[in-house]
Design a protein around this motif. Structure first.
Motif, PDB file in Angstrom:
ATOM      1  N   HIS A  19       0.808  -1.216   0.000  1.00 15.32           N
ATOM      2  CA  HIS A  19       0.000   0.000   0.000  1.00 15.32           C
ATOM      3  C   HIS A  19       0.845   1.270   0.000  1.00 15.32           C
ATOM      4  N   ASP A  20       2.058   1.178   0.502  1.00 17.81           N
ATOM      5  CA  ASP A  20       2.925   2.350   0.644  1.00 17.81           C
ATOM      6  C   ASP A  20       3.720   2.562  -0.651  1.00 17.81           C
ATOM      7  N   TRP A  23       7.566   1.888  -0.324  1.00 16.69           N
ATOM      8  CA  TRP A  23       7.920   0.465  -0.248  1.00 16.69           C
ATOM      9  C   TRP A  23       7.638  -0.244  -1.558  1.00 16.69           C
ATOM     10  N   SER A  91      -2.081   1.480  10.712  1.00 19.77           N
ATOM     11  CA  SER A  91      -3.187   1.784   9.789  1.00 19.77           C
ATOM     12  C   SER A  91      -4.543   1.641  10.465  1.00 19.77           C
TER      13      SER A  91
END
Length: 166
Positions: A19-20, A23, A91
């Motif tokens: 999701h990042d 990364w 999160s």
């Protein structure tokens, strides 16, 4: 490591969700070229979901509204090995809880959850045991603590039977 595994076993499909953006880019830059066609890396931001879990308890919270990867393929084969190392705890509470609810598991399939030394991950595993009929097979020390679970042949039937008896 998973891309190399995909190259060795071309019949195995490997899907990795990140999701990042940082990364995702870092992971993408570390992948070998050419990338095996059976390895799929997806940038999937987190989105709000509603779990259809019947279990509500103080131990694993009232964690029905979660954030999960925005990854909903039209067809999704049954997963035989699910490695759960995200989303990060920052999160949402019980951030990793949705994994086996959102990714359908094959009978005999295994779930490996990272950071099992944490209280929250232990509560998540207890929820999976009660809700989904998964079996805790092993706890492995490997940099962090991993819990290894398996979906037995009669998992869904056993869970329904327990609910009928209660």
């Amino acid at each position: 490591m998973l891309a190399n595994l995909a190259a060795q076993f071309p019949h195995v499909q490997i899907v990795s969700l990140e999701h990042d953006t940082h990364w995702f880019e870092d992971t993408k830059n570390q992948l070998p070229a050419p990338l095996p066609s059976n390895f799929h890396l997806h940038h999937t931001p987190l989105t709000h979901i509603q779990l259809q879990s019947p279990q509500r308890d103080a131990d694993a919270g009232d964690a029905h509204t979660q954030q999960w990867y925005d990854y909903f393929p039209r067809t999704q084969p049954l997963c035989e090995l699910l490695l759960v190392d995200g989303p990060p705890g920052s999160s949402s509470s019980f951030a990793r809880l949705p994994a086996p609810y959102m990714i359908p598991m094959a009978t005999g399939g295994c779930v490996v959850i990272d950071d099992y030394e944490r209280d929250e991950e232990q509560a998540i595993v207890r929820r999976w045991l009660a809700d989904l009929g998964l079996e805790l097979m092993d706890i492995v020390e490997f940099n962090t603590t991993l819990a290894v679970l398996r979906k037995p042949r009669w998992a869904g039937l056993e869970v329904k039977w327990r609910r009928l008896k209660n």
